[in-house]
Design a protein around this motif. Structure first.
Motif, PDB file in Angstrom:
ATOM      1  N   ASP A  16       0.910  -1.092  -0.057  1.00 30.21           N
ATOM      2  CA  ASP A  16      -0.070   0.124  -0.205  1.00 30.21           C
ATOM      3  C   ASP A  16       0.796   1.040   0.029  1.00 30.21           C
ATOM      4  OD1 ASP A  16      -2.386   1.520   0.166  1.00 30.21           O
ATOM      5  OD2 ASP A  16      -2.446   1.274   2.161  1.00 30.21           O
ATOM      6  N   CYS A  28       1.119   7.571  -2.133  1.00 32.88           N
ATOM      7  CA  CYS A  28       0.590   8.338  -3.465  1.00 32.88           C
ATOM      8  C   CYS A  28       0.624   9.657  -3.397  1.00 32.88           C
ATOM      9  CB  CYS A  28      -0.519   7.750  -4.091  1.00 32.88           C
ATOM     10  SG  CYS A  28      -2.184   7.907  -3.112  1.00 32.88           S
ATOM     11  N   ARG A  48      -2.143   6.950   1.159  1.00 33.39           N
ATOM     12  CA  ARG A  48      -1.764   5.581   0.520  1.00 33.39           C
ATOM     13  C   ARG A  48      -2.698   5.188  -0.566  1.00 33.39           C
ATOM     14  NH1 ARG A  48       2.187   2.981   2.693  1.00 33.39           N
ATOM     15  NH2 ARG A  48       2.876   3.802   4.552  1.00 33.39           N
ATOM     16  N   SER A  49      -2.244   4.308  -1.284  1.00 33.95           N
ATOM     17  CA  SER A  49      -2.998   4.121  -2.826  1.00 33.95           C
ATOM     18  C   SER A  49      -4.497   3.319  -2.294  1.00 33.95           C
ATOM     19  CB  SER A  49      -2.183   3.178  -3.513  1.00 33.95           C
ATOM     20  OG  SER A  49      -1.132   3.610  -4.131  1.00 33.95           O
ATOM     21  N   SER A  50      -4.546   2.606  -0.957  1.00 36.08           N
ATOM     22  CA  SER A  50      -5.828   2.445  -0.669  1.00 36.08           C
ATOM     23  C   SER A  50      -6.923   3.269  -0.252  1.00 36.08           C
ATOM     24  CB  SER A  50      -5.741   1.314   0.564  1.00 36.08           C
ATOM     25  OG  SER A  50      -5.066   2.020   1.535  1.00 36.08           O
ATOM     26  N   GLY A  51      -6.438   4.493  -0.245  1.00 32.20           N
ATOM     27  CA  GLY A  51      -7.517   5.583   0.174  1.00 32.20           C
ATOM     28  C   GLY A  51      -7.432   5.825   1.721  1.00 32.20           C
ATOM     29  N   CYS A 102     -11.553   6.287  -3.062  1.00 26.65           N
ATOM     30  CA  CYS A 102     -10.856   6.537  -4.276  1.00 26.65           C
ATOM     31  C   CYS A 102      -9.193   6.283  -3.995  1.00 26.65           C
ATOM     32  CB  CYS A 102     -10.985   7.831  -5.011  1.00 26.65           C
ATOM     33  SG  CYS A 102     -10.424   9.574  -4.051  1.00 26.65           S
ATOM     34  N   ARG A 103      -8.460   6.244  -4.954  1.00 19.21           N
ATOM     35  CA  ARG A 103      -7.292   6.429  -4.824  1.00 19.21           C
ATOM     36  C   ARG A 103      -6.705   7.743  -5.288  1.00 19.21           C
ATOM     37  NH1 ARG A 103      -2.583   3.500  -8.737  1.00 19.21           N
ATOM     38  NH2 ARG A 103      -1.045   4.343  -7.800  1.00 19.21           N
ATOM     39  N   GLN A 110      -4.494  11.182  -6.167  1.00 24.64           N
ATOM     40  CA  GLN A 110      -3.313  11.905  -6.777  1.00 24.64           C
ATOM     41  C   GLN A 110      -2.942  12.854  -6.363  1.00 24.64           C
ATOM     42  OE1 GLN A 110      -3.947  12.246 -11.030  1.00 24.64           O
ATOM     43  NE2 GLN A 110      -1.926  12.534 -11.638  1.00 24.64           N
ATOM     44  N   ASP A 160      -8.528  12.326  -7.708  1.00 23.59           N
ATOM     45  CA  ASP A 160      -8.225  10.949  -7.770  1.00 23.59           C
ATOM     46  C   ASP A 160      -7.423  10.692  -9.305  1.00 23.59           C
ATOM     47  OD1 ASP A 160     -10.171  10.360  -9.509  1.00 23.59           O
ATOM     48  OD2 ASP A 160     -11.259   9.129  -8.425  1.00 23.59           O
TER      49      ASP A 160
END
Length: 125
Positions: A19, A22, A35-38, A58-59, A61, A76
């Motif tokens: 994870d 991001c 983190r990528s998991s939200g 969401c993931r 950005q 995201d």
């Protein structure tokens, strides 16, 4: 365990996280690490003590906190813009509430430095 030498530390292999981080954002009194998991980890500044976790749908950005830290703007990886209310109670150990408002094809945003309700977003097209 024996202490590592600088050479051993440099060559140490660290596995990739399942994870990964991001994006991050900071405010006068808070640092947020997404983190990528939200999952977003909140840390109080200046001491970096963990003061809560938040959950997005969401993931992310791009993240940006408003001037008083009460709202978090999220873009995201699909370019969908949304808000998170950082002052809401949340559920369980998670804080905040990811609001239902969404806007598509957003590529950048900017909060006003003096008004916590004022936000500019840039959209495609």
């Amino acid at each position: 365990a024996e202490p590592q030498t600088p050479e051993q530390f440099k060559t140490q292999q660290i596995g990739a996280s399942a994870d990964p981080v991001c994006c991050i954002t900071a405010h006068q009194h808070q640092l947020l690490v997404a983190r990528s998991s939200g999952v977003i980890h909140g840390f109080g500044l200046p001491g970096l003590n963990q003061d809560g976790q938040y959950l997005l749908r969401c993931r992310p950005q791009r993240l940006a906190l408003n001037c008083d830290g009460s709202r978090l703007a999220v873009i995201d990886f699909n370019g969908v813009f949304s808000f998170m209310d950082m002052t809401a109670a949340g559920t369980g150990k998670m804080k905040g509430e990811h609001l239902a408002y969404e806007r598509k094809d957003v590529w950048d945003l900017c909060w006003a430095a003096d008004n916590p309700e004022l936000l500019a977003i840039m959209e495609k097209g």
